[in-house]
Design a protein around this motif. Structure first.
Motif, PDB file in Angstrom:
ATOM      1  N   THR A   1       0.843  -1.196   0.000  1.00  0.00           N
ATOM      2  CA  THR A   1       0.000   0.000   0.000  1.00  0.00           C
ATOM      3  C   THR A   1       0.876   1.242   0.000  1.00  0.00           C
ATOM      4  O   THR A   1       2.050   1.203   0.361  1.00  0.00           O
ATOM      5  N   LEU A   2       0.294   2.365  -0.412  1.00  0.00           N
ATOM      6  CA  LEU A   2       0.948   3.657  -0.331  1.00  0.00           C
ATOM      7  C   LEU A   2      -0.127   4.721  -0.226  1.00  0.00           C
ATOM      8  O   LEU A   2      -1.287   4.476  -0.594  1.00  0.00           O
ATOM      9  N   GLN A   3       0.221   5.882   0.300  1.00  0.00           N
ATOM     10  CA  GLN A   3      -0.748   6.947   0.506  1.00  0.00           C
ATOM     11  C   GLN A   3      -0.354   8.196  -0.276  1.00  0.00           C
ATOM     12  O   GLN A   3       0.828   8.508  -0.411  1.00  0.00           O
ATOM     13  N   TYR A   4      -1.390   8.873  -0.786  1.00  0.00           N
ATOM     14  CA  TYR A   4      -1.185  10.150  -1.476  1.00  0.00           C
ATOM     15  C   TYR A   4      -2.427  10.998  -1.287  1.00  0.00           C
ATOM     16  O   TYR A   4      -3.539  10.570  -1.592  1.00  0.00           O
TER      17      TYR A   4
ATOM     18  N   PRO B   1       7.774  -7.784  -5.325  1.00  0.00           N
ATOM     19  CA  PRO B   1       9.140  -7.385  -4.983  1.00  0.00           C
ATOM     20  C   PRO B   1       9.308  -5.891  -4.682  1.00  0.00           C
ATOM     21  O   PRO B   1      10.392  -5.457  -4.297  1.00  0.00           O
ATOM     22  N   LEU B   2       8.225  -5.100  -4.843  1.00  0.00           N
ATOM     23  CA  LEU B   2       8.338  -3.652  -4.663  1.00  0.00           C
ATOM     24  C   LEU B   2       8.117  -3.192  -3.224  1.00  0.00           C
ATOM     25  O   LEU B   2       8.154  -1.985  -2.956  1.00  0.00           O
ATOM     26  N   ALA B   3       7.878  -4.124  -2.301  1.00  0.00           N
ATOM     27  CA  ALA B   3       7.725  -3.732  -0.894  1.00  0.00           C
ATOM     28  C   ALA B   3       8.976  -2.996  -0.435  1.00  0.00           C
ATOM     29  O   ALA B   3      10.099  -3.453  -0.657  1.00  0.00           O
ATOM     30  N   ARG B   4       8.752  -1.813   0.183  1.00  0.00           N
ATOM     31  CA  ARG B   4       9.819  -0.914   0.655  1.00  0.00           C
ATOM     32  C   ARG B   4      10.590  -0.260  -0.486  1.00  0.00           C
ATOM     33  O   ARG B   4      11.660   0.323  -0.267  1.00  0.00           O
TER      34      ARG B   4
ATOM     35  N   PRO C   1      -0.775  -2.118 -11.566  1.00  0.00           N
ATOM     36  CA  PRO C   1      -2.218  -2.210 -11.283  1.00  0.00           C
ATOM     37  C   PRO C   1      -2.486  -1.930  -9.806  1.00  0.00           C
ATOM     38  O   PRO C   1      -1.710  -2.318  -8.934  1.00  0.00           O
ATOM     39  N   TYR C   2      -3.599  -1.250  -9.522  1.00  0.00           N
ATOM     40  CA  TYR C   2      -3.906  -0.882  -8.142  1.00  0.00           C
ATOM     41  C   TYR C   2      -5.401  -0.729  -7.926  1.00  0.00           C
ATOM     42  O   TYR C   2      -6.176  -0.597  -8.884  1.00  0.00           O
ATOM     43  N   LYS C   3      -5.788  -0.724  -6.652  1.00  0.00           N
ATOM     44  CA  LYS C   3      -7.133  -0.360  -6.243  1.00  0.00           C
ATOM     45  C   LYS C   3      -7.033   0.865  -5.341  1.00  0.00           C
ATOM     46  O   LYS C   3      -5.971   1.142  -4.779  1.00  0.00           O
ATOM     47  N   VAL C   4      -8.140   1.555  -5.188  1.00  0.00           N
ATOM     48  CA  VAL C   4      -8.146   2.792  -4.411  1.00  0.00           C
ATOM     49  C   VAL C   4      -9.091   2.661  -3.236  1.00  0.00           C
ATOM     50  O   VAL C   4     -10.220   2.179  -3.379  1.00  0.00           O
ATOM     51  N   PHE C   5      -8.603   3.094  -2.074  1.00  0.00           N
ATOM     52  CA  PHE C   5      -9.470   3.239  -0.911  1.00  0.00           C
ATOM     53  C   PHE C   5      -9.331   4.669  -0.424  1.00  0.00           C
ATOM     54  O   PHE C   5      -8.277   5.067   0.065  1.00  0.00           O
TER      55      PHE C   5
ATOM     56  N   LEU D   1      -5.612   6.001   0.145  1.00  0.00           N
ATOM     57  CA  LEU D   1      -4.823   4.786   0.261  1.00  0.00           C
ATOM     58  C   LEU D   1      -4.902   4.023  -1.060  1.00  0.00           C
ATOM     59  O   LEU D   1      -5.985   3.669  -1.515  1.00  0.00           O
ATOM     60  N   PHE D   2      -3.747   3.796  -1.686  1.00  0.00           N
ATOM     61  CA  PHE D   2      -3.666   3.018  -2.910  1.00  0.00           C
ATOM     62  C   PHE D   2      -3.150   1.619  -2.555  1.00  0.00           C
ATOM     63  O   PHE D   2      -2.183   1.485  -1.801  1.00  0.00           O
ATOM     64  N   MET D   3      -3.773   0.598  -3.121  1.00  0.00           N
ATOM     65  CA  MET D   3      -3.406  -0.780  -2.836  1.00  0.00           C
ATOM     66  C   MET D   3      -2.962  -1.441  -4.138  1.00  0.00           C
ATOM     67  O   MET D   3      -3.770  -1.612  -5.056  1.00  0.00           O
ATOM     68  N   LEU D   4      -1.695  -1.782  -4.243  1.00  0.00           N
ATOM     69  CA  LEU D   4      -1.196  -2.450  -5.438  1.00  0.00           C
ATOM     70  C   LEU D   4      -1.752  -3.868  -5.515  1.00  0.00           C
ATOM     71  O   LEU D   4      -1.833  -4.581  -4.515  1.00  0.00           O
ATOM     72  N   GLU D   5      -2.151  -4.264  -6.720  1.00  0.00           N
ATOM     73  CA  GLU D   5      -2.616  -5.636  -6.914  1.00  0.00           C
ATOM     74  C   GLU D   5      -1.426  -6.580  -6.761  1.00  0.00           C
ATOM     75  O   GLU D   5      -0.402  -6.407  -7.424  1.00  0.00           O
ATOM     76  N   PRO D   6      -1.519  -7.582  -5.900  1.00  0.00           N
ATOM     77  CA  PRO D   6      -0.375  -8.479  -5.709  1.00  0.00           C
ATOM     78  C   PRO D   6      -0.146  -9.380  -6.916  1.00  0.00           C
ATOM     79  O   PRO D   6      -1.034 -10.123  -7.331  1.00  0.00           O
TER      80      PRO D   6
END
Length: 303
Positions: free
Chosen positions: A202-205, A220-223, A246-250, A209-214
């Protein structure tokens, strides 16, 4: 018999000037009908007296306009030292040392030259002062009262303004360069901010809250650092090394209900925490991010 090739606007001007000469309308009404300033009505009237309808035909007919060079880009942009164009904060260590404006020009291979003498800065300020004062008064005299009428009025105002104040360049060669094959105007003009991906992908902007599709690309992009692309029309992209993810939005500004928590099982604890914190959180978005007013179907409400 001479046949004249006239545009619809030029034909309409002939009819308006004939009505003005016949005293069926007044000068101010003629200016409104033609979308010009009052003094330009007198100029057109003199031309019509001297040469008839042919005198109203644009002298630019058949010539290339400045807009015939699509997406040309300059070699450099000359500006003052405003914080829009350069980072003025002494000792700034964050980011890449460029403003959003500077980054956009850098991506298009355009340099920024900041004026360092009062004469250069004064020329810009004088022009701004003239436009802020003169334009408003000219629009009032022409009876402009709507955005549509204002937009129609601007082309005639610019033509008249440039005729009085424009200076011929020492070299009239157009030095704008064509866009390179790799230039991406849409991406260059997007607002970009870097974010670190959490272990939960996840990341915030801007309190979203944006959630990357696993998948095999995102896990491998964690951190790792990724870039948020916030486009002027309100849509988003998340990219890593130029590749869209790809991502989802909360949206954290929306209320969280139990259904949302159950649906997003992978983020159950995070969403539950947000639900508790929303009672105390500031429900306004960041003033730093671009405003979404007038962007149509954007996911963000205007703060």
């Amino acid at each position: 018999m001479t046949v004249l090739s006239m545009s619809r606007m030029e034909i309409d001007r002939v009819h308006v000037l004939r009505d003005l000469l016949a005293e069926r309308i007044r000068t101010r009404e003629a200016a409104q009908l033609m979308g010009v300033m009052t003094r330009q009505v007198f100029r057109l009237l003199r031309a019509y007296h001297a040469g008839g309808p042919a005198a109203l035909i644009s002298k630019k007919r058949g010539k290339l306009s400045n807009r015939s060079y699509p997406h040309g880009k300059p070699i450099a942009f000359y500006s003052d030292k405003h914080a829009t164009f350069r980072v003025n904060k002494v000792g700034a260590t964050g980011g890449d040392g460029m403003t959003q404006f500077g980054r956009a020009l850098h991506e298009l291979n355009i340099d920024i030259i900041c004026a360092n003498i009062p004469q250069a800065k004064g020329r810009v300020e004088r022009a701004n002062g003239t436009l802020q004062d003169r334009l408003v008064k000219e629009m009032r005299l022409a009876g402009v009262s709507t955005i549509e009428a204002g937009n129609a009025f601007l082309s005639a105002f610019m033509e008249d303004y440039n005729r009085h104040f424009a200076k011929l360049p020492f070299n009239d060669k157009d030095l704008h360069r064509p866009l390179a094959a790799h230039d991406d105007i849409e991406d260059a003009f997007a607002w970009k901010e870097a974010r670190t991906v959490s272990f939960n992908l996840t990341l915030q902007y801007d309190k979203v809250l944006f959630m990357l599709e696993p998948n095999e690309t995102t896990r491998p992009l964690a951190r790792q650092r990724v870039t948020i692309y916030d486009y002027p029309d309100g849509h988003f992209a998340i990219k890593h090394q130029g590749r869209s993810l790809p991502y989802k939005v909360f949206d954290k500004l929306q209320q969280v209900d139990q259904a949302a928590i159950v649906e997003n099982k992978r983020l159950g604890q995070i969403l539950a925490m947000i639900a508790e914190q929303q009672k105390q959180m500031d429900m306004k978005r960041s003033n730093k991010a671009p405003r979404r007013r007038g962007q149509g179907q954007s996911m963000f409400k205007v703060g």
